[in-house]
Design a protein around this motif. Sequence first.
Motif, mmCIF file in Angstrom:
data_model
loop_
_atom_site.group_PDB
_atom_site.id
_atom_site.type_symbol
_atom_site.label_atom_id
_atom_site.label_comp_id
_atom_site.label_asym_id
_atom_site.label_seq_id
_atom_site.Cartn_x
_atom_site.Cartn_y
_atom_site.Cartn_z
ATOM 1 N N HIS A 48 0.855 -1.175 0.000
ATOM 2 C CA HIS A 48 0.000 0.000 0.000
ATOM 3 C C HIS A 48 0.897 1.233 0.000
ATOM 4 C CE1 HIS A 48 -3.555 -2.404 1.025
ATOM 5 N NE2 HIS A 48 -2.709 -3.109 1.754
ATOM 6 N N LYS A 49 0.337 2.360 -0.435
ATOM 7 C CA LYS A 49 1.090 3.614 -0.459
ATOM 8 C C LYS A 49 0.816 4.399 0.819
ATOM 9 C CE LYS A 49 1.225 4.112 -5.428
ATOM 10 N NZ LYS A 49 0.934 4.959 -6.591
ATOM 11 N N TYR A 50 1.885 4.965 1.356
ATOM 12 C CA TYR A 50 1.777 5.790 2.557
ATOM 13 C C TYR A 50 2.472 7.118 2.301
ATOM 14 C CZ TYR A 50 0.131 1.547 4.645
ATOM 15 O OH TYR A 50 -0.622 0.419 4.893
ATOM 16 N N LEU A 51 1.724 8.183 2.516
ATOM 17 C CA LEU A 51 2.248 9.533 2.379
ATOM 18 C C LEU A 51 2.821 9.947 3.725
ATOM 19 C CD1 LEU A 51 2.532 12.266 0.866
ATOM 20 C CD2 LEU A 51 0.234 12.807 1.696
ATOM 21 N N VAL A 52 4.062 10.384 3.714
ATOM 22 C CA VAL A 52 4.742 10.813 4.939
ATOM 23 C C VAL A 52 5.002 12.307 4.836
ATOM 24 C CG1 VAL A 52 6.748 10.507 6.423
ATOM 25 C CG2 VAL A 52 5.863 8.559 5.098
ATOM 26 N N LEU A 53 4.409 13.068 5.757
ATOM 27 C CA LEU A 53 4.656 14.502 5.825
ATOM 28 C C LEU A 53 5.670 14.757 6.927
ATOM 29 C CD1 LEU A 53 1.030 15.923 5.546
ATOM 30 C CD2 LEU A 53 2.737 15.657 3.745
ATOM 31 N N ALA A 54 6.723 15.478 6.600
ATOM 32 C CA ALA A 54 7.785 15.798 7.555
ATOM 33 C C ALA A 54 7.781 17.303 7.795
ATOM 34 C CB ALA A 54 9.134 15.354 7.014
ATOM 35 N N GLU A 55 7.511 17.686 9.037
ATOM 36 C CA GLU A 55 7.510 19.100 9.402
ATOM 37 C C GLU A 55 8.634 19.356 10.406
ATOM 38 O OE1 GLU A 55 3.347 20.903 9.573
ATOM 39 O OE2 GLU A 55 3.036 18.792 10.127
ATOM 40 N N ARG A 56 9.492 20.297 10.087
ATOM 41 C CA ARG A 56 10.642 20.595 10.947
ATOM 42 C C ARG A 56 10.201 21.057 12.328
ATOM 43 N NH1 ARG A 56 14.910 23.573 6.812
ATOM 44 N NH2 ARG A 56 15.200 21.730 5.503
ATOM 45 N N THR A 57 10.957 20.614 13.333
ATOM 46 C CA THR A 57 10.726 21.030 14.711
ATOM 47 C C THR A 57 11.804 22.036 15.110
ATOM 48 O OG1 THR A 57 12.168 19.374 15.739
ATOM 49 C CG2 THR A 57 9.886 18.684 15.244
ATOM 50 N N ALA A 60 4.646 0.452 7.781
ATOM 51 C CA ALA A 60 5.047 1.791 7.332
ATOM 52 C C ALA A 60 5.553 2.612 8.513
ATOM 53 C CB ALA A 60 3.872 2.494 6.655
ATOM 54 N N ILE A 61 4.874 2.527 9.649
ATOM 55 C CA ILE A 61 5.307 3.267 10.838
ATOM 56 C C ILE A 61 6.694 2.806 11.282
ATOM 57 C CG2 ILE A 61 4.850 3.600 13.301
ATOM 58 C CD1 ILE A 61 1.824 3.569 12.535
ATOM 59 N N THR A 62 6.890 1.507 11.326
ATOM 60 C CA THR A 62 8.194 0.965 11.726
ATOM 61 C C THR A 62 9.286 1.468 10.791
ATOM 62 O OG1 THR A 62 7.170 -0.991 12.686
ATOM 63 C CG2 THR A 62 9.496 -1.166 12.079
ATOM 64 N N LEU A 63 9.014 1.430 9.499
ATOM 65 C CA LEU A 63 9.977 1.888 8.499
ATOM 66 C C LEU A 63 10.282 3.375 8.664
ATOM 67 C CD1 LEU A 63 11.514 1.158 5.857
ATOM 68 C CD2 LEU A 63 9.437 1.830 4.643
ATOM 69 N N VAL A 64 9.258 4.180 8.703
ATOM 70 C CA VAL A 64 9.412 5.633 8.756
ATOM 71 C C VAL A 64 10.053 6.085 10.066
ATOM 72 C CG1 VAL A 64 8.092 7.794 8.820
ATOM 73 C CG2 VAL A 64 7.594 6.067 7.075
ATOM 74 N N HIS A 65 9.787 5.386 11.143
ATOM 75 C CA HIS A 65 10.373 5.774 12.424
ATOM 76 C C HIS A 65 11.876 5.499 12.500
ATOM 77 C CE1 HIS A 65 6.464 6.245 14.942
ATOM 78 N NE2 HIS A 65 6.596 7.154 14.002
ATOM 79 N N SER A 66 12.438 4.852 11.478
ATOM 80 C CA SER A 66 13.893 4.691 11.418
ATOM 81 C C SER A 66 14.561 5.821 10.621
ATOM 82 C CB SER A 66 14.270 3.318 10.839
ATOM 83 O OG SER A 66 13.863 3.204 9.498
ATOM 84 N N ASP A 67 13.759 6.733 10.076
ATOM 85 C CA ASP A 67 14.275 7.904 9.359
ATOM 86 C C ASP A 67 15.029 8.792 10.357
ATOM 87 O OD1 ASP A 67 14.604 10.406 8.077
ATOM 88 O OD2 ASP A 67 12.663 10.262 7.067
ATOM 89 N N PRO A 68 16.244 9.229 10.025
ATOM 90 C CA PRO A 68 16.983 10.131 10.908
ATOM 91 C C PRO A 68 16.213 11.407 11.276
ATOM 92 C CG PRO A 68 18.460 9.238 9.276
ATOM 93 C CD PRO A 68 17.073 8.810 8.878
ATOM 94 N N LEU A 69 15.302 11.847 10.419
ATOM 95 C CA LEU A 69 14.481 12.999 10.788
ATOM 96 C C LEU A 69 13.681 12.705 12.053
ATOM 97 C CD1 LEU A 69 12.969 14.260 7.402
ATOM 98 C CD2 LEU A 69 14.885 15.234 8.686
ATOM 99 N N HIS A 70 13.221 11.461 12.169
ATOM 100 C CA HIS A 70 12.446 11.053 13.348
ATOM 101 C C HIS A 70 13.347 10.728 14.527
ATOM 102 C CE1 HIS A 70 9.278 9.242 15.728
ATOM 103 N NE2 HIS A 70 10.079 8.211 15.920
ATOM 104 N N THR A 71 14.384 9.936 14.293
ATOM 105 C CA THR A 71 15.211 9.462 15.410
ATOM 106 C C THR A 71 15.965 10.589 16.106
ATOM 107 O OG1 THR A 71 17.076 8.909 13.958
ATOM 108 C CG2 THR A 71 15.468 7.151 14.406
ATOM 109 N N THR A 72 16.223 11.683 15.403
ATOM 110 C CA THR A 72 16.905 12.825 16.015
ATOM 111 C C THR A 72 15.937 13.867 16.564
ATOM 112 O OG1 THR A 72 17.021 14.066 13.940
ATOM 113 C CG2 THR A 72 18.891 12.588 14.451
ATOM 114 N N GLY A 73 14.651 13.710 16.266
ATOM 115 C CA GLY A 73 13.667 14.705 16.694
ATOM 116 C C GLY A 73 13.672 15.951 15.832
ATOM 117 N N ALA A 74 14.348 15.896 14.680
ATOM 118 C CA ALA A 74 14.467 17.059 13.800
ATOM 119 C C ALA A 74 13.152 17.430 13.122
ATOM 120 C CB ALA A 74 15.532 16.816 12.735
ATOM 121 N N SER A 75 12.281 16.433 12.940
ATOM 122 C CA SER A 75 11.004 16.673 12.269
ATOM 123 C C SER A 75 9.923 15.798 12.875
ATOM 124 C CB SER A 75 11.100 16.356 10.770
ATOM 125 O OG SER A 75 11.998 17.220 10.112
ATOM 126 N N ASP A 76 8.703 16.317 12.840
ATOM 127 C CA ASP A 76 7.541 15.506 13.176
ATOM 128 C C ASP A 76 7.086 14.835 11.889
ATOM 129 O OD1 ASP A 76 7.350 16.207 15.895
ATOM 130 O OD2 ASP A 76 6.243 18.041 15.406
#
Length: 88
Positions: free
Chosen positions: A3-12, A60-76
């Motif tokens: 399935h397709k999942y849209l991921v929006l990344a907003e800087r913190t 998808a959540i497991t995959l996306v939560h390994s993004d450095p944007l997430h793991t560093t808290g740089a983006s929601d």
Amino acid sequence: MAHKYLVLAERTPKFDASVIEPHRGFLRELLAQGQLQESGGFTDGTGGAYVVLAESLTAAITLVHSDPLHTTGASDLTIYEWEITVSA
């Protein structure tokens, strides 16, 4: 079936430009594995979006939560299952 999942990344406020290259490496790896469909930044510099392919929202959540944007808290990161109804 993926399935397709849209991921929006907003800087913190924790965003630091040093996370950009690790994030791009993460996206390149997803692309090489056939799990990334497209990605790009917002022209106003507030973040970006990408589309991943996964078997389920949980995957998808497991995959996306390994993004450095997430793991560093740089983006929601917000993840939506995306049902495409019209495409070019």
